[in-house]
Design an enzyme around this catalytic site. Structure first.
Site, PDB file in Angstrom:
ATOM      1  N   CYS A   2     -12.962 -31.854  16.682  1.00 52.27           N
ATOM      2  CA  CYS A   2     -12.952 -33.160  17.323  1.00 52.27           C
ATOM      3  C   CYS A   2     -13.126 -34.251  16.270  1.00 52.27           C
ATOM      4  O   CYS A   2     -13.803 -34.056  15.276  1.00 52.27           O
ATOM      5  CB  CYS A   2     -14.034 -33.335  18.375  1.00 52.27           C
ATOM      6  N   ARG A  27      -8.185 -32.590  13.483  1.00 52.24           N
ATOM      7  CA  ARG A  27      -9.446 -32.003  13.929  1.00 52.24           C
ATOM      8  C   ARG A  27      -9.379 -31.510  15.369  1.00 52.24           C
ATOM      9  O   ARG A  27     -10.342 -30.927  15.876  1.00 52.24           O
ATOM     10  CB  ARG A  27     -10.586 -33.027  13.804  1.00 52.24           C
ATOM     11  N   TRP A  74     -10.832 -31.082  20.570  1.00 50.33           N
ATOM     12  CA  TRP A  74     -10.479 -29.658  20.548  1.00 50.33           C
ATOM     13  C   TRP A  74     -11.472 -29.011  21.506  1.00 50.33           C
ATOM     14  O   TRP A  74     -12.673 -28.963  21.240  1.00 50.33           O
ATOM     15  CB  TRP A  74     -10.620 -29.082  19.151  1.00 50.33           C
ATOM     16  N   ASN A 100     -18.771 -34.836  18.746  1.00 45.14           N
ATOM     17  CA  ASN A 100     -18.163 -33.728  18.001  1.00 45.14           C
ATOM     18  C   ASN A 100     -19.275 -32.717  17.765  1.00 45.14           C
ATOM     19  O   ASN A 100     -20.274 -33.038  17.121  1.00 45.14           O
ATOM     20  CB  ASN A 100     -17.616 -34.257  16.664  1.00 45.14           C
ATOM     21  N   GLY A 101     -19.130 -31.529  18.329  1.00 42.93           N
ATOM     22  CA  GLY A 101     -20.161 -30.506  18.167  1.00 42.93           C
ATOM     23  C   GLY A 101     -20.304 -29.715  19.454  1.00 42.93           C
ATOM     24  O   GLY A 101     -19.445 -29.774  20.335  1.00 42.93           O
ATOM     25  N   GLU A 488      -2.321 -12.366   5.341  1.00 37.80           N
ATOM     26  CA  GLU A 488      -1.916 -13.773   5.418  1.00 37.80           C
ATOM     27  C   GLU A 488      -0.567 -13.910   6.136  1.00 37.80           C
ATOM     28  O   GLU A 488      -0.375 -14.810   6.953  1.00 37.80           O
ATOM     29  CB  GLU A 488      -1.876 -14.370   3.999  1.00 37.80           C
ATOM     30  N   LYS A 492      -0.079 -16.061   9.545  1.00 38.90           N
ATOM     31  CA  LYS A 492       0.921 -17.137   9.688  1.00 38.90           C
ATOM     32  C   LYS A 492       1.814 -16.857  10.888  1.00 38.90           C
ATOM     33  O   LYS A 492       2.117 -17.753  11.670  1.00 38.90           O
ATOM     34  CB  LYS A 492       1.810 -17.256   8.448  1.00 38.90           C
ATOM     35  N   GLU A 495      -0.059 -17.398  14.190  1.00 43.75           N
ATOM     36  CA  GLU A 495      -0.447 -18.783  14.373  1.00 43.75           C
ATOM     37  C   GLU A 495       0.701 -19.675  14.831  1.00 43.75           C
ATOM     38  O   GLU A 495       0.537 -20.482  15.732  1.00 43.75           O
ATOM     39  CB  GLU A 495      -0.971 -19.242  13.009  1.00 43.75           C
ATOM     40  N   HIS A 511      -3.259   6.390   9.609  1.00 38.46           N
ATOM     41  CA  HIS A 511      -4.584   6.607  10.200  1.00 38.46           C
ATOM     42  C   HIS A 511      -4.674   5.970  11.585  1.00 38.46           C
ATOM     43  O   HIS A 511      -5.761   5.581  12.015  1.00 38.46           O
ATOM     44  CB  HIS A 511      -5.668   6.057   9.271  1.00 38.46           C
ATOM     45  N   LYS A 610      -6.570 -28.189  12.719  1.00 43.25           N
ATOM     46  CA  LYS A 610      -6.451 -27.983  11.274  1.00 43.25           C
ATOM     47  C   LYS A 610      -7.804 -27.647  10.651  1.00 43.25           C
ATOM     48  O   LYS A 610      -7.897 -26.832   9.756  1.00 43.25           O
ATOM     49  CB  LYS A 610      -5.872 -29.261  10.633  1.00 43.25           C
TER      50      LYS A 610
END
Ligand code: M6R
Length: 615
Positions: A2, A27, A74, A100-101, A488, A492, A495, A511, A610
């Site tokens: 946020c 944010r 968010w 924010n929190g 990674e 990606k 996401e 396995h 982000k």
């Protein structure tokens, strides 16, 4: 998460709030709102969706006034709806608050307030906070502005969790009260006007003079002055910092998305990460910001790397680089696990907190935990004035330039480059030979041109992406330093495309993972010609034998892989230690082109932000 912006001054608040807020959208971007004191009371606009939705609502019905607060959200508690968007009002409707929190004890507080007759309209924890401040304000006998400051302090005492807040009250038309515990908040100092924001980026066009609020502090912000106090008393030693006014460019240039732009920027961002840091005479690297002498660096017996998501994957490549070049044992930790776990620490350990934004709550918490245990913790950050950069005992800046796409791309390669430099530096202080050091230096210098070669083949990757984008699930396999590249690549893919993807060390296939192989589940196998090439070829054969399809990241000259795999993403050859830096780029492009083929919102994928500034 946020983002918060507040304004008090002579100008119309609405355009300033909307503009500054748009620079905080990284944010959180599921809803946004603002509240302005319009001379009669508090007027609120809020909308689910992007800030643009709020801007349209404000354009249709503008709010007049010179003092206001705003927020981009968010969601943590309650869905992304108009009602759950901030600001929230207290019971009187005369006080508005943005937050924010996370209020951890909000259920208990809400039940108590409901018991006293309070009615709540949203599902958020923040509305509880607004009611608490409002109640304390109504009950206070204090007069004037101190009344709102006191009310905020009283609410903070009742609330467990993290907060960065901004509050206005229609009885106090020249005042914004801000407070922080855990979540960042900065004061921007203008001429006859002042600002409050979650970070300095929001304020870049308005002022470069800022005061960073410390934990537990409350600020009474007016157009001409600001007073900061903690529970211990008024802060008198206020230091105004002048920040570099790096306004994040909103220009995508010729690129349709920031993600693509940032993938292409890697030719220069990697150079920015090593420019001025190579020492060919000594066959080593120089990293001035470590704040540790050669003598101190030689005494390091262990390294611990803390990070989240992509930053942790960079740290995992870093482990491989440092262990190979400097022979120092390295462990990597999910920052969130380290901060709450009991994992033992040994003497003479040096910690690194890796974070593009420098604001990730878990990484910051882990950094503080390492420091609490008495260890130095260095930061590897991109944002120069970020909290992690400020709180670490030294570090290395990435100099990648703003990364706006939610999917981290150029920051990853810059972080890996910094670990390469660290490995080289620490190695040369130990047993790494000058000739091996020179080989690494030469490989570093030739990287930008090799990255260009990978980028030039983006169209080939696009064709592969278009062919495989319909997959429901994908596997990514790699060995040794290419295992984190597999992780990674899978991150990606998940996401930006929402395709389920898993990264594994190639040998783990048999396995259990091999049960997933069928012709609907493509495997991306990272198989450069290195010491484990034959092993990777074995994995490829095993997949093919079970009807699976393989997309191989392989050297462009590798005819054998071209025969065996269903598709190849070719990369040029470089020093084996630097090969992961090239191998990751076709994977970034693969997820990007797949996301475009699927019509996804590439730069702002669903549910994400982000910078993850809540736990
Ligand atoms: O700002 P940070 O580097 O601390 O962010 C850490 C992660 O949240 C971040 O890398 C995240 O995993 C990315 N969105 C991945 O693309």
């Amino acid at each position: 998460m946020c983002g918060i912006v507040a304004y008090v001054g002579p100008r119309d608040a609405q355009p300033i709030l909307l503009d500054a807020l748009s620079r905080l959208e990284y944010r959180g971007y599921d809803s946004a709102g603002l509240a302005i004191l319009n001379g009669k009371g508090v007027e609120v606009r809020k909308k689910s969706g992007r800030i643009q939705e709020l801007a349209s609502a404000c354009q249709q019905k503008p709010v007049q006034g010179q003092i206001g607060i705003s927020h981009t959200r968010w969601a943590t508690h309650g869905g992304a709806t108009d009602i759950n968007a901030h600001p929230h009002l207290d019971a009187s409707g005369r006080l508005a608050l943005v937050h924010n929190g996370v209020v951890e004890n909000y259920l208990e507080l809400r039940a108590r307030l409901v018991g006293h007759g309070h009615k709540f309209v949203s599902e958020t924890d923040t509305e509880v906070l607004a009611h608490l401040v409002g109640d304390a304000f109504a009950a206070s006998k204090t007069k004037g502005e101190e009344k709102l400051v006191e009310a905020v302090r009283s609410a903070m005492k009742q609330v467990q969790g993290t907060l960065g807040i901004a509050v206005i009250h229609s009885d106090l038309p020249g005042l914004v009260v801000g407070a922080r515990r855990g979540s960042p908040l900065v004061i921007g100092i203008g001429h006859g006007e002042n600002f409050l924001a979650s970070d300095t980026q929001a304020l870049a066009p308005y002022t470069n003079r800022v005061v960073i609020l410390k934990d537990q502090e409350v600020v009474a912000l007016k157009a001409e002055r600001y007073d900061i106090a903690s529970p211990l008393g008024i802060r008198s030693d206020i230091q105004i910092e002048e920040i570099e006014n790096g306004v994040a460019t909103s220009d995508k240039g010729p690129y349709p998305h920031y993600m693509l732009k940032e993938i292409y920027e890697q030719t220069s961002s990697i150079q920015n990460a090593f420019r001025g840091r190579l020492n060919p005479h000594e066959a080593t690297a120089k990293l001035g910001g470590l704040n540790l002498s050669s003598h101190e660096l030689r005494k390091i017996e262990r390294i611990s790397i803390l990070g989240c998501g992509t930053a942790l994957h960079a740290g995992m490549v870093g482990k491989y680089l440092i262990e190979t070049l400097a022979k120092i044992p390295v462990e990597t930790h999910y920052a969130s696990e380290f901060r709450y776990g009991d994992s033992p620490t040994s003497p003479n350990t040096l910690f690194f907190a890796v974070s593009q934004s420098g604001e990730t709550a878990d990484t910051l918490g882990a950094l503080r935990e390492a420091q609490r245990r008495g260890f130095p913790c260095l930061g590897i950050c991109n944002h120069v004035s970020s909290t992690i950069a400020r709180e670490s005992n030294g570090g290395v800046y990435m100099h990648s330039g703003p990364e706006i796409g939610v999917a981290a791309t150029k920051s990853f390669t810059s972080q890996v480059m910094i670990f390469t430099l660290l490995g080289l530096l620490l190695g040369r202080l130990r047993s790494l030979s000058a000739s091996h050091g020179q080989e690494i230096l030469q490989a570093i210098e030739s990287l930008p041109q090799k990255i260009t070669q990978v980028l030039d083949r983006s169209d080939e990757t696009k064709k592969v992406a278009q062919k495989y984008a319909e997959a429901k699930s994908m596997l990514f396999l790699g060995r040794l330093a290419n295992f984190p590249i597999a992780l990674e690549g899978a991150l990606k893919m998940k996401e930006v495309t929402y395709i389920h993807a898993e990264g594994y060390p190639s040998a783990e296939l048999k396995h259990g993972v091999i049960a997933l192989i069928d012709k609907e589940t493509p495997t991306v196998l990272i198989a450069p010609r290195d010491g484990v090439y034959d092993k990777n070829l074995g994995s490829l054969q095993e997949i093919k034998a079970r009807g699976g399809r393989v997309i191989a990241v392989a050297h462009e000259t590798d005819a054998k892989i071209r025969d065996l795999a269903d598709a190849v993403l070719p990369v040029p050859e470089t020093h084996p230690l630097l090969q992961p830096l090239l191998n990751v780029i076709p994977l970034q492009l693969l997820s990007y082109h797949s996301a475009v083929a699927l019509g996804r919102d590439v730069d702002k994928p669903r549910n994400l932000a982000k910078s993850v500034t809540v736990e």
